[in-house]
Design a protein around this motif. Structure first.
Motif, PDB file in Angstrom:
ATOM      1  N   GLY A  83       0.668  -1.185   0.055  1.00  0.00           N
ATOM      2  CA  GLY A  83       0.000  -0.012   0.113  1.00  0.00           C
ATOM      3  C   GLY A  83       0.966   1.204  -0.197  1.00  0.00           C
ATOM      4  N   VAL A  84       2.172   1.302  -0.441  1.00  0.00           N
ATOM      5  CA  VAL A  84       2.963   2.342  -0.529  1.00  0.00           C
ATOM      6  C   VAL A  84       2.615   3.403  -1.521  1.00  0.00           C
ATOM      7  CG1 VAL A  84       4.961   1.301   0.649  1.00  0.00           C
ATOM      8  CG2 VAL A  84       4.784   0.953  -1.913  1.00  0.00           C
ATOM      9  N   ASP A  85       3.103   4.636  -1.485  1.00  0.00           N
ATOM     10  CA  ASP A  85       2.527   5.841  -2.142  1.00  0.00           C
ATOM     11  C   ASP A  85       3.402   5.603  -3.562  1.00  0.00           C
ATOM     12  OD1 ASP A  85       0.544   7.247  -0.524  1.00  0.00           O
ATOM     13  OD2 ASP A  85       2.224   6.609   0.933  1.00  0.00           O
ATOM     14  N   ALA A  86       4.327   4.945  -3.672  1.00  0.00           N
ATOM     15  CA  ALA A  86       5.202   5.221  -4.927  1.00  0.00           C
ATOM     16  C   ALA A  86       5.800   4.049  -5.541  1.00  0.00           C
ATOM     17  CB  ALA A  86       6.508   6.091  -4.828  1.00  0.00           C
ATOM     18  N   ALA A  87       6.081   3.680  -6.856  1.00  0.00           N
ATOM     19  CA  ALA A  87       6.511   2.487  -7.247  1.00  0.00           C
ATOM     20  C   ALA A  87       7.936   2.813  -7.849  1.00  0.00           C
ATOM     21  CB  ALA A  87       5.826   2.030  -8.446  1.00  0.00           C
ATOM     22  N   ILE A  88       8.957   2.070  -7.928  1.00  0.00           N
ATOM     23  CA  ILE A  88      10.367   2.258  -8.270  1.00  0.00           C
ATOM     24  C   ILE A  88      10.521   1.827  -9.788  1.00  0.00           C
ATOM     25  CG2 ILE A  88      12.861   1.879  -7.824  1.00  0.00           C
ATOM     26  CD1 ILE A  88      12.048   1.635  -4.864  1.00  0.00           C
ATOM     27  N   CYS A  89      10.947   2.481 -10.571  1.00  0.00           N
ATOM     28  CA  CYS A  89      11.147   1.964 -11.932  1.00  0.00           C
ATOM     29  C   CYS A  89      12.144   0.907 -12.085  1.00  0.00           C
ATOM     30  CB  CYS A  89      11.684   3.046 -12.899  1.00  0.00           C
ATOM     31  SG  CYS A  89      10.703   4.274 -13.207  1.00  0.00           S
ATOM     32  N   ASN A  90      13.252   0.923 -11.276  1.00  0.00           N
ATOM     33  CA  ASN A  90      14.247  -0.070 -11.251  1.00  0.00           C
ATOM     34  C   ASN A  90      15.062  -0.352  -9.967  1.00  0.00           C
ATOM     35  OD1 ASN A  90      16.982  -1.325 -11.867  1.00  0.00           O
ATOM     36  ND2 ASN A  90      15.833  -1.929 -13.716  1.00  0.00           N
ATOM     37  N   SER A  91      14.866  -1.434  -9.385  1.00  0.00           N
ATOM     38  CA  SER A  91      15.422  -1.349  -8.065  1.00  0.00           C
ATOM     39  C   SER A  91      17.030  -1.592  -7.900  1.00  0.00           C
ATOM     40  CB  SER A  91      15.064  -2.881  -7.248  1.00  0.00           C
ATOM     41  OG  SER A  91      14.845  -4.003  -8.062  1.00  0.00           O
ATOM     42  N   ASP A  92      17.674  -1.890  -9.091  1.00  0.00           N
ATOM     43  CA  ASP A  92      19.173  -1.976  -9.051  1.00  0.00           C
ATOM     44  C   ASP A  92      19.736  -0.742  -9.503  1.00  0.00           C
ATOM     45  OD1 ASP A  92      21.731  -2.673  -9.300  1.00  0.00           O
ATOM     46  OD2 ASP A  92      21.458  -4.307 -10.949  1.00  0.00           O
ATOM     47  N   VAL A  93      20.390   0.032  -8.308  1.00  0.00           N
ATOM     48  CA  VAL A  93      21.036   1.244  -8.680  1.00  0.00           C
ATOM     49  C   VAL A  93      22.051   1.217  -9.456  1.00  0.00           C
ATOM     50  CG1 VAL A  93      20.163   2.166  -6.192  1.00  0.00           C
ATOM     51  CG2 VAL A  93      22.342   1.056  -6.442  1.00  0.00           C
ATOM     52  N   LEU A  94      22.690  -0.004  -9.785  1.00  0.00           N
ATOM     53  CA  LEU A  94      23.892  -0.235 -10.452  1.00  0.00           C
ATOM     54  C   LEU A  94      23.548  -0.622 -11.907  1.00  0.00           C
ATOM     55  CD1 LEU A  94      26.184  -1.814  -8.138  1.00  0.00           C
ATOM     56  CD2 LEU A  94      25.779   0.385  -8.329  1.00  0.00           C
ATOM     57  N   PHE A  95      22.137  -0.576 -12.409  1.00  0.00           N
ATOM     58  CA  PHE A  95      21.733  -1.056 -13.742  1.00  0.00           C
ATOM     59  C   PHE A  95      22.120  -0.294 -14.903  1.00  0.00           C
ATOM     60  CE2 PHE A  95      18.298  -2.132 -16.721  1.00  0.00           C
ATOM     61  CZ  PHE A  95      18.527  -3.590 -16.755  1.00  0.00           C
ATOM     62  N   PRO A  96      22.681   1.103 -14.734  1.00  0.00           N
ATOM     63  CA  PRO A  96      23.207   1.658 -15.717  1.00  0.00           C
ATOM     64  C   PRO A  96      24.621   0.804 -16.183  1.00  0.00           C
ATOM     65  CG  PRO A  96      22.456   3.391 -14.213  1.00  0.00           C
ATOM     66  CD  PRO A  96      22.522   1.999 -13.752  1.00  0.00           C
ATOM     67  N   LEU A  97      25.335   0.221 -15.223  1.00  0.00           N
ATOM     68  CA  LEU A  97      26.555  -0.537 -15.704  1.00  0.00           C
ATOM     69  C   LEU A  97      26.273  -1.457 -16.057  1.00  0.00           C
ATOM     70  CD1 LEU A  97      28.913   0.508 -12.595  1.00  0.00           C
ATOM     71  CD2 LEU A  97      29.008   1.683 -14.696  1.00  0.00           C
ATOM     72  N   LEU A 104      28.817  -6.877 -12.240  1.00  0.00           N
ATOM     73  CA  LEU A 104      29.948  -6.372 -11.110  1.00  0.00           C
ATOM     74  C   LEU A 104      29.636  -7.775 -10.150  1.00  0.00           C
ATOM     75  CD1 LEU A 104      29.274  -2.967 -10.492  1.00  0.00           C
ATOM     76  CD2 LEU A 104      31.152  -3.736 -11.318  1.00  0.00           C
ATOM     77  N   ALA A 105      28.403  -8.517 -10.140  1.00  0.00           N
ATOM     78  CA  ALA A 105      28.315  -9.637  -9.301  1.00  0.00           C
ATOM     79  C   ALA A 105      29.249 -10.965  -9.812  1.00  0.00           C
ATOM     80  CB  ALA A 105      26.867 -10.090  -9.551  1.00  0.00           C
ATOM     81  N   ARG A 106      29.546 -11.022 -10.869  1.00  0.00           N
ATOM     82  CA  ARG A 106      30.475 -12.132 -11.514  1.00  0.00           C
ATOM     83  C   ARG A 106      31.704 -11.474 -11.811  1.00  0.00           C
ATOM     84  NH1 ARG A 106      26.311 -14.964 -16.162  1.00  0.00           N
ATOM     85  NH2 ARG A 106      24.686 -15.358 -14.542  1.00  0.00           N
ATOM     86  N   GLN A 107      32.075 -10.154 -11.674  1.00  0.00           N
ATOM     87  CA  GLN A 107      33.068  -9.523 -11.660  1.00  0.00           C
ATOM     88  C   GLN A 107      33.804  -9.733 -13.694  1.00  0.00           C
ATOM     89  OE1 GLN A 107      35.504  -7.736  -9.192  1.00  0.00           O
ATOM     90  NE2 GLN A 107      33.313  -7.800  -9.138  1.00  0.00           N
ATOM     91  N   ILE A 108      32.755  -9.330 -14.354  1.00  0.00           N
ATOM     92  CA  ILE A 108      33.047  -9.704 -15.872  1.00  0.00           C
ATOM     93  C   ILE A 108      32.896  -8.177 -16.659  1.00  0.00           C
ATOM     94  CG2 ILE A 108      31.993 -10.632 -17.886  1.00  0.00           C
ATOM     95  CD1 ILE A 108      31.005 -12.861 -16.180  1.00  0.00           C
ATOM     96  N   ALA A 109      33.849  -7.824 -17.302  1.00  0.00           N
ATOM     97  CA  ALA A 109      33.716  -6.630 -18.011  1.00  0.00           C
ATOM     98  C   ALA A 109      32.799  -6.832 -19.203  1.00  0.00           C
ATOM     99  CB  ALA A 109      35.143  -6.368 -18.470  1.00  0.00           C
ATOM    100  N   PRO A 110      32.649  -5.739 -19.999  1.00  0.00           N
ATOM    101  CA  PRO A 110      31.727  -5.685 -21.341  1.00  0.00           C
ATOM    102  C   PRO A 110      32.392  -6.815 -22.449  1.00  0.00           C
ATOM    103  CG  PRO A 110      31.909  -3.412 -20.409  1.00  0.00           C
ATOM    104  CD  PRO A 110      33.025  -4.314 -19.555  1.00  0.00           C
ATOM    105  N   ASN A 111      33.664  -6.922 -22.311  1.00  0.00           N
ATOM    106  CA  ASN A 111      34.162  -7.696 -23.318  1.00  0.00           C
ATOM    107  C   ASN A 111      34.116  -9.085 -23.154  1.00  0.00           C
ATOM    108  OD1 ASN A 111      36.180  -7.630 -21.427  1.00  0.00           O
ATOM    109  ND2 ASN A 111      37.867  -6.912 -22.939  1.00  0.00           N
TER     110      ASN A 111
END
Length: 358
Positions: A83-97, A104-111
């Motif tokens: 019953g909260v007053d707001a929804a969050i678009c995305n719960s992972d604050v590191l999602f941009p990375l 980061l969880a698996r320590q893997i780079a984009p390549n």
């Protein structure tokens, strides 16, 4: 191709077009104290992984999170459950990375190679050469969330601030509280630090703008690691990047800074935001004296929710009373809602906050 400024203007116009009920949370964020105190929780959207999550590659995990039906369920479930007053678009604050390939969880780079801490100009060059994500996919998720969310509820876009994202890449770890390597990097390679912060700032700005285009009306930067900086260091090495992001969205978008544990920086941050998130180091009354005239957000110890009963309600009452020193107050936790919290107890707490009258 539209410029960055046109991009943000269009994002803001899209948010303006969303039909909005003048609900308590919108009143509070405008600095007008509503009859009922609004409430939502950091960490309320605990992402439920599918059974085969660990078998998915980083790219496949991102694809799954960007499915509109997944985003809608993740955002709306807490609203329906608590019953909260707001929804969050995305719960992972590191999602941009994650969008550019950092797992980061698996320590893997984009390549696809192991993630190594940034140490040189060549390392930063590689970061700056990464292609931009497809922001339309982020926008589509937020648009689906807004369309399903009740009109009186706010939709909030949350992300890590440029400092924490840059520091993560320099440290090569998400669990180094003192940021020693970041300090060394900032002092020994100031030009590379500027380049890295410029890149993460652009990433954050575009991530937020995509969600605003989809209908988010509140943006929040989370910066847990900035607490290690002094006021002088913050002013020289981090402040301008966060400030510029906030300043690119107009006044119809509520701007929240949530740097829990960095209460010594409240007076530095206050001039360029609408709302200040407050941690446990200060009472809301003390925060109001440091940043008079600012709307405050916080600051219940989330561990108390695990205890439940009269203890959590007594603590919530103290937070509510302390928040009277500010023009308005949005109730939240001073951290993140523990995923082990009893949903029924959380709902009872929300009802208590909504029903409380001063």
């Amino acid at each position: 191709m539209e410029s960055d400024q046109e991009h943000l203007v269009n994002a803001t116009e899209a948010a303006h077009a969303v039909a909005k009920t003048d609900s308590p949370i919108r009143q509070a964020y405008r600095g007008k104290r509503p009859v009922s105190t609004p409430v939502w929780f950091l960490g309320q959207s605990v992402f439920q992984h599918p059974d085969n999550w660990q078998d998915l590659s980083g790219c496949e995990q991102v694809d799954y999170c960007l499915l509109p039906e997944v985003g809608v369920k993740t955002a709306l479930t807490p609203v329906q459950q608590f019953g909260v007053d707001a929804a969050i678009c995305n719960s992972d604050v590191l999602f941009p990375l994650r969008l550019v390939g950092f797992d980061l969880a698996r320590q893997i780079a984009p390549n696809g190679e192991p993630l190594h801490p940034l140490r040189s100009t060549l390392d930063v060059d590689r970061i700056l050469a990464l292609p931009d994500p497809d922001w339309s996919r982020v926008e589509a998720v937020s648009r689906a969330q807004r369309s399903e969310l009740a009109p009186e509820k706010a939709l909030i876009a949350i992300t890590g601030a440029p400092f924490v994202l840059s520091s993560l890449l320099v440290e090569g770890s998400a669990s180094v509280p003192q940021n020693l390597q970041t300090r060394i990097f900032m002092q020994s390679q100031p030009r590379n630090w500027e380049r890295l912060m410029g890149w993460t700032s652009s990433l954050v700005r575009n991530f937020l703008a995509a969600q605003v285009r989809g209908g988010a009306e509140v943006i929040q930067l989370v910066d847990p690691w900035v607490r290690t900086l002094t006021e002088g260091e913050y002013s020289c090495l981090a402040e301008s990047y966060a400030r510029d992001i906030f300043n690119e969205f107009d006044d119809d978008i509520t701007r929240i800074s949530c740097s829990l544990g960095a209460e010594h920086l409240l007076s530095s941050v206050a001039p360029y935001v609408d709302v200040l998130g407050v941690g446990e180091e200060l009472t809301l009354a003390e925060a109001a004296s440091i940043a008079p005239g600012k709307v405050l957000q916080g600051n219940l110890d989330p561990d108390l929710i695990l205890l439940g009963g009269d203890e959590v309600r007594d603590a919530a009452r103290q937070v509510l009373e302390s928040g009277l020193g500010a023009p308005a107050h949005v109730f939240n936790v001073a951290g993140r809602l523990d995923p082990e919290s009893d949903p029924a107890e959380v709902h009872r707490l929300v009802d208590f906050i909504h029903d409380y009258r001063f």
